[in-house]
Scaffold this active site. Structure first.
Site, PDB file in Angstrom:
ATOM      1  NE  ARG A 157      -2.826  -2.638   2.675  1.00 57.26           N
ATOM      2  CZ  ARG A 157      -3.196  -2.947   3.903  1.00 57.26           C
ATOM      3  NH1 ARG A 157      -3.720  -2.023   4.681  1.00 57.26           N
ATOM      4  NH2 ARG A 157      -3.050  -4.168   4.355  1.00 57.26           N
TER       5      ARG A 157
ATOM      6  CD  GLU B  84      -3.914  -5.558  13.836  1.00 60.87           C
ATOM      7  OE1 GLU B  84      -3.808  -4.969  12.752  1.00 60.87           O
ATOM      8  OE2 GLU B  84      -4.893  -5.450  14.577  1.00 60.87           O
TER       9      GLU B  84
HETATM   10  O1  PRP Z   1       2.732  -1.604  11.581  1.00 60.06           O
HETATM   11  P1  PRP Z   1       2.618  -3.026  11.147  1.00 60.06           P
HETATM   12  O2  PRP Z   1       2.110  -3.929  12.240  1.00 60.06           O
HETATM   13  O3  PRP Z   1       3.866  -3.551  10.550  1.00 60.06           O
HETATM   14  O4  PRP Z   1       1.485  -3.119  10.047  1.00 60.06           O
HETATM   15  C1  PRP Z   1       1.350  -2.202   8.997  1.00 60.06           C
HETATM   16  C2  PRP Z   1       1.470  -2.875   7.658  1.00 60.06           C
HETATM   17  O5  PRP Z   1       0.428  -3.850   7.495  1.00 60.06           O
HETATM   18  C3  PRP Z   1      -0.210  -3.632   6.242  1.00 60.06           C
HETATM   19  O6  PRP Z   1       0.393  -4.299   5.190  1.00 60.06           O
HETATM   20  P2  PRP Z   1       0.340  -5.885   5.041  1.00 60.06           P
HETATM   21  O7  PRP Z   1       1.544  -6.472   5.681  1.00 60.06           O
HETATM   22  O8  PRP Z   1      -0.994  -6.379   5.487  1.00 60.06           O
HETATM   23  O9  PRP Z   1       0.561  -6.116   3.515  1.00 60.06           O
HETATM   24  P3  PRP Z   1      -0.194  -5.603   2.192  1.00 60.06           P
HETATM   25  O10 PRP Z   1       0.048  -4.125   2.073  1.00 60.06           O
HETATM   26  O11 PRP Z   1       0.530  -6.354   1.147  1.00 60.06           O
HETATM   27  O12 PRP Z   1      -1.639  -5.933   2.308  1.00 60.06           O
HETATM   28  C4  PRP Z   1      -0.081  -2.150   6.050  1.00 60.06           C
HETATM   29  O13 PRP Z   1      -0.265  -1.775   4.691  1.00 60.06           O
HETATM   30  C5  PRP Z   1       1.299  -1.868   6.540  1.00 60.06           C
HETATM   31  O14 PRP Z   1       2.278  -2.088   5.553  1.00 60.06           O
HETATM   32  N1  ADE Z   2      -6.140  -3.199  11.112  1.00 61.97           N
HETATM   33  C1  ADE Z   2      -5.511  -3.081   9.954  1.00 61.97           C
HETATM   34  N2  ADE Z   2      -6.154  -2.571   8.869  1.00 61.97           N
HETATM   35  C2  ADE Z   2      -5.523  -2.457   7.691  1.00 61.97           C
HETATM   36  N3  ADE Z   2      -4.262  -2.823   7.489  1.00 61.97           N
HETATM   37  C3  ADE Z   2      -3.588  -3.323   8.533  1.00 61.97           C
HETATM   38  N4  ADE Z   2      -2.317  -3.753   8.667  1.00 61.97           N
HETATM   39  C4  ADE Z   2      -2.146  -4.172   9.925  1.00 61.97           C
HETATM   40  N5  ADE Z   2      -3.252  -4.013  10.651  1.00 61.97           N
HETATM   41  C5  ADE Z   2      -4.181  -3.489   9.800  1.00 61.97           C
END
Ligand code: PRP
Ligand code: ADE
Length: 186
Positions: free
Chosen positions: A70, A107
């Site tokens: 993202r 998370e």
């Molecule tokens: O602060 P944190 O606990 O590290 O979480 C935040 C990250 O989690 C989500 O990505 P995700 O790993 O779900 O991957 P994606 O963007 O590929 O969906 C979000 O876009 C951040 O990159």
């Molecule tokens: N609650 C949440 N919503 C969207 N992206 C996430 N990445 C980690 N936690 C998330």
């Protein structure tokens, strides 16, 4: 999504309201912050990018590093507006050439990101961007990668923070400032 956002301007409140919260996705207990409802709303997306541009336009940023996936949505329009390059920090095995990697906890799970070594050079002033900080693991790993090649992390920026997951405290240990566009009032 409805933040108790006393401190937000009308424009940022509009951006905040454009984010949908999906309970129970991708797992039970998670309140998923869905930024696709923001990006498909051109007014909200524009206001969001403009607010980042306003913050960083005079801060001598050399390059923007965005975290997969993202950070790839918010980073490139900001990089173009600032007239700087965009470097993708990717999930494992996606980048050719010499890479470095850092592992982190999410998370909901664990992951790793990688960076092409030559993509950021010693001494550059780097802005790291992602959509959201939860536990801070992802941004912390991004900071490690950028610092490993001798660059300076100017700031880590994201749109949303989940304060209950303490990502800000984790990032504090790196001494890198965290900027959250839609910061909630305490
Ligand atoms: O602060 P944190 O606990 O590290 O979480 C935040 C990250 O989690 C989500 O990505 P995700 O790993 O779900 O991957 P994606 O963007 O590929 O969906 C979000 O876009 C951040 O990159
Ligand atoms: N609650 C949440 N919503 C969207 N992206 C996430 N990445 C980690 N936690 C998330």
């Amino acid at each position: 999504m409805v933040f108790q956002a006393k401190a937000l301007s009308d424009n940022l409140q509009y951006v905040s309201d454009s984010i949908r919260v999906v309970p129970g996705f991708p797992k039970k207990g998670i309140m998923f912050q869905d930024i696709t409802t923001l990006t498909r709303n051109p007014k909200a997306f524009k206001l969001c990018i403009e607010a980042f541009v306003e913050r960083y336009k005079d801060q001598k940023i050399d390059v923007i590093a965005g975290v997969e996936a993202r950070g790839f949505i918010f980073g490139p329009p900001l990089a173009l507006a600032l007239g700087v390059g965009f470097v993708p920090l990717r999930k494992p095995g996606k980048l050719p050439g010499e890479t470095i990697g850092a592992e982190y906890q999410l998370e909901y799970g664990t992951d790793r990101i990688e960076m092409t070594v030559e993509s950021i050079t010693n001494g550059q002033n780097v802005l790291i961007i992602d959509d959201l900080v939860a536990t801070g693991g992802t941004l912390g790993a991004a900071v490690q990668l950028v610092e490993k090649v001798g660059a300076k992390v100017h700031e880590a920026a994201c749109v949303i923070e989940l304060p209950e997951l303490q990502g800000r405290a984790k990032l504090k240990a790196t001494n890198v400032p965290l900027f959250v566009l839609l910061e909630k009032e305490a």
